[in-house]
Motif scaffolding. Structure first.
Motif, PDB file in Angstrom:
ATOM      1  N   TYR A 222       0.935  -1.110  -0.038  1.00  0.00           N
ATOM      2  CA  TYR A 222       0.126   0.008   0.013  1.00  0.00           C
ATOM      3  C   TYR A 222       1.004   1.256   0.076  1.00  0.00           C
ATOM      4  N   LEU A 223       0.734   2.221  -1.190  1.00  0.00           N
ATOM      5  CA  LEU A 223       1.374   3.488  -0.875  1.00  0.00           C
ATOM      6  C   LEU A 223       0.534   4.462  -0.690  1.00  0.00           C
ATOM      7  N   ALA A 224       0.791   5.125   0.511  1.00  0.00           N
ATOM      8  CA  ALA A 224       0.161   6.243   1.060  1.00  0.00           C
ATOM      9  C   ALA A 224       0.159   7.564   0.149  1.00  0.00           C
ATOM     10  N   PRO A 225      -0.656   8.566   0.336  1.00  0.00           N
ATOM     11  CA  PRO A 225      -0.582   9.719  -0.655  1.00  0.00           C
ATOM     12  C   PRO A 225       0.544  10.309  -0.653  1.00  0.00           C
ATOM     13  N   SER A 226       1.321  10.368   0.389  1.00  0.00           N
ATOM     14  CA  SER A 226       2.510  11.094   0.292  1.00  0.00           C
ATOM     15  C   SER A 226       3.574  10.440  -0.618  1.00  0.00           C
ATOM     16  N   ALA A 227       3.585   9.034  -0.653  1.00  0.00           N
ATOM     17  CA  ALA A 227       4.270   8.202  -1.497  1.00  0.00           C
ATOM     18  C   ALA A 227       3.923   8.325  -2.978  1.00  0.00           C
ATOM     19  N   VAL A 228       2.545   8.283  -3.124  1.00  0.00           N
ATOM     20  CA  VAL A 228       1.965   8.500  -4.330  1.00  0.00           C
ATOM     21  C   VAL A 228       2.275   9.836  -5.040  1.00  0.00           C
ATOM     22  N   ALA A 229       2.440  10.826  -4.215  1.00  0.00           N
ATOM     23  CA  ALA A 229       2.891  12.228  -4.555  1.00  0.00           C
ATOM     24  C   ALA A 229       4.366  12.147  -5.535  1.00  0.00           C
ATOM     25  N   GLU A 230       5.209  11.426  -4.794  1.00  0.00           N
ATOM     26  CA  GLU A 230       6.491  10.965  -5.474  1.00  0.00           C
ATOM     27  C   GLU A 230       6.566  10.421  -6.799  1.00  0.00           C
TER      28      GLU A 230
END
Length: 439
Positions: A222-230
């Motif tokens: 699972y990738l949290a929104p902050s990881a998705v932002a990258e």
């Protein structure tokens, strides 16, 4: 400087023009509070008030640009602006024709002022320090008003004002063990802040356990929104601008050709109507409320700035060739249910040091960062040693995508290099059946 004062200054400059000269005046106005924290104490606090004027002087197919800071005193500002205009006129005769000179020749007007509700910085920081008692918190707070104005001798008169806050912080346990969070937006909610800090306390408790060392391989994640932002930041690097597509340098070339696609649930948009960035370009072009970049998992439209529009004969729809108000469509997964749906695998809170490893395959490499945990039987059980991933977004946003969260998080840019940035992203988390870890 308010809108009336700016337009009065622009009218004064327009009256100074000679012959066929055309003048575009752009204003950037900022009134911001900044607070730096360390060990959950205020270490530096200050207020920044700045006003910058940029002028573009055009005659025929030639243009010159320049800028100056304004003081707020109308008389002095007129003197500074007139001096700048005269220096630009001296240079204009020595520059060559610009084949991609592009500006709107149609008069237009707009006045947009955002609505925001948040307390003074001192009150917000007081709530933060109290709620984070006993934590080793380090971070930065930025809040206040931003305004941008455009006026031209053609007849453009645009004003955009917004207010926002951005709190970007980490809490440390020891050495490199830390968790990171962010809270930003237009409406301050102490309950949201407390919930984020409570989640960080739980994360630090997990961080105190022995770290799990993983072997290279593919792991459910699972990738949290902050990881998705990258990951979205990588797509913004040449993924959507017209010039990269026309010169076949975009990492989404295979998608643009119809050879590859994302999952049909993936929709990526430039959301100009979100309220932070103005709905006009510095050249006087209005921007649409929304530009569909990826729709139904397939490429839709490019972002077209003024110069690319002139070069390739396309309609301008953005001030820049990179998204400034990016949005990724939500899914159906409740964030609270993520551990149960993940079952066993990785919870990735943040990524960093991302770069293209194979842009032709839309393949990105980077490192896991703060708040990456191992999940077993739906429960977070241990932190994970830093790992490098290397995977294609055609997989993470395509055939390995299981769901996106229903909730989306608004992430504002913390950049302040040339004033507070108006860039933002509205993103969900991603549940994927696998992400490739290499070392």
């Amino acid at each position: 400087m308010n809108a009336d004062a700016f337009f009065a200054l622009a009218d004064h400059l327009n009256a100074e023009l000679h012959g066929a000269e055309i003048l575009f005046s752009n204003l950037a106005n900022e009134s911001s509070d900044f607070v730096r924290l360390n060990r959950n104490r205020v270490r530096q606090a200050g207020h920044v008030r700045s006003t910058a004027l940029d002028l573009t002087l055009i005659e025929g197919s030639r243009q010159v640009e320049g800028g100056c800071d304004l003081s707020g005193d109308p008389t002095e500002d007129q003197v500074r602006a007139r001096r700048l205009l005269m220096r630009l006129r001296e240079r204009l005769g020595h520059v060559p024709d610009d084949p991609y000179l592009s500006y709107s020749s149609e008069r237009s007007e707009s006045d947009r002022r955002g609505d925001a509700r948040f307390p003074p910085a001192a009150e917000s920081i007081g709530e933060l320090v109290a709620a984070a008692d006993g934590m080793d918190l380090v971070g930065i707070w930025a809040s206040g008003d931003l305004a941008e104005g455009l006026a031209s001798s053609i007849g453009h008169r645009h004003w955009h004002a917004s207010a926002s806050f951005n709190l970007d912080w980490s809490c440390y346990l020891e050495a490199d063990k830390a968790v990171k969070s962010a809270y930003s937006g237009f409406d301050w909610d102490p309950a949201t802040l407390r919930a984020k800090l409570a989640a960080m306390r739980e994360g630090l408790h997990v961080m105190s356990r022995p770290a799990r060392i993983l072997e290279p391989g593919r792991y459910r994640a699972y990738l949290a929104p902050s990881a998705v932002a990258e990951l979205m930041g990588m797509l913004c690097w040449g993924g959507f601008d017209l010039k990269s597509h026309r010169t076949h340098q975009t990492p989404l070339l295979k998608m643009a050709r119809g050879e590859r696609s994302f999952d049909p649930r993936i929709g990526i948009h430039e959301e100009h109507d979100r309220g932070l960035a103005p709905r006009f370009t510095s050249e006087g072009f209005p921007t649409p409320p929304r530009v569909a970049l990826v729709e139904g998992g397939r490429f839709a439209e490019c972002l077209v700035d003024a110069r690319s529009g002139k070069e390739y004969g396309e309609t301008v729809n953005a001030a820049s060739d990179a998204p400034g108000s990016l949005g990724l469509d939500a899914g159906t997964l409740d964030t609270a249910d993520v551990p149960g749906h993940l079952e066993t695998g990785l919870w990735i809170g943040n990524l960093w040091y991302c770069n293209w490893s194979d842009p032709n395959d839309c393949r990105v490499t980077g490192m896991t960062r703060f708040g990456t945990y191992w999940v077993e039987a739906g429960e977070i059980v241990a932190p994970v040693k830093v790992m490098r991933f290397d995977d294609s977004l055609y997989h993470l946003l395509g055939d390995r995508l299981e769901d996106l969260t229903r909730e989306r998080e608004l992430l504002l840019s913390a950049e302040t290099y040339d004033g507070r940035s108006t860039d933002s992203a509205l993103l969900p988390g991603l549940l994927v059946s696998g992400i490739d870890l290499t070392l």
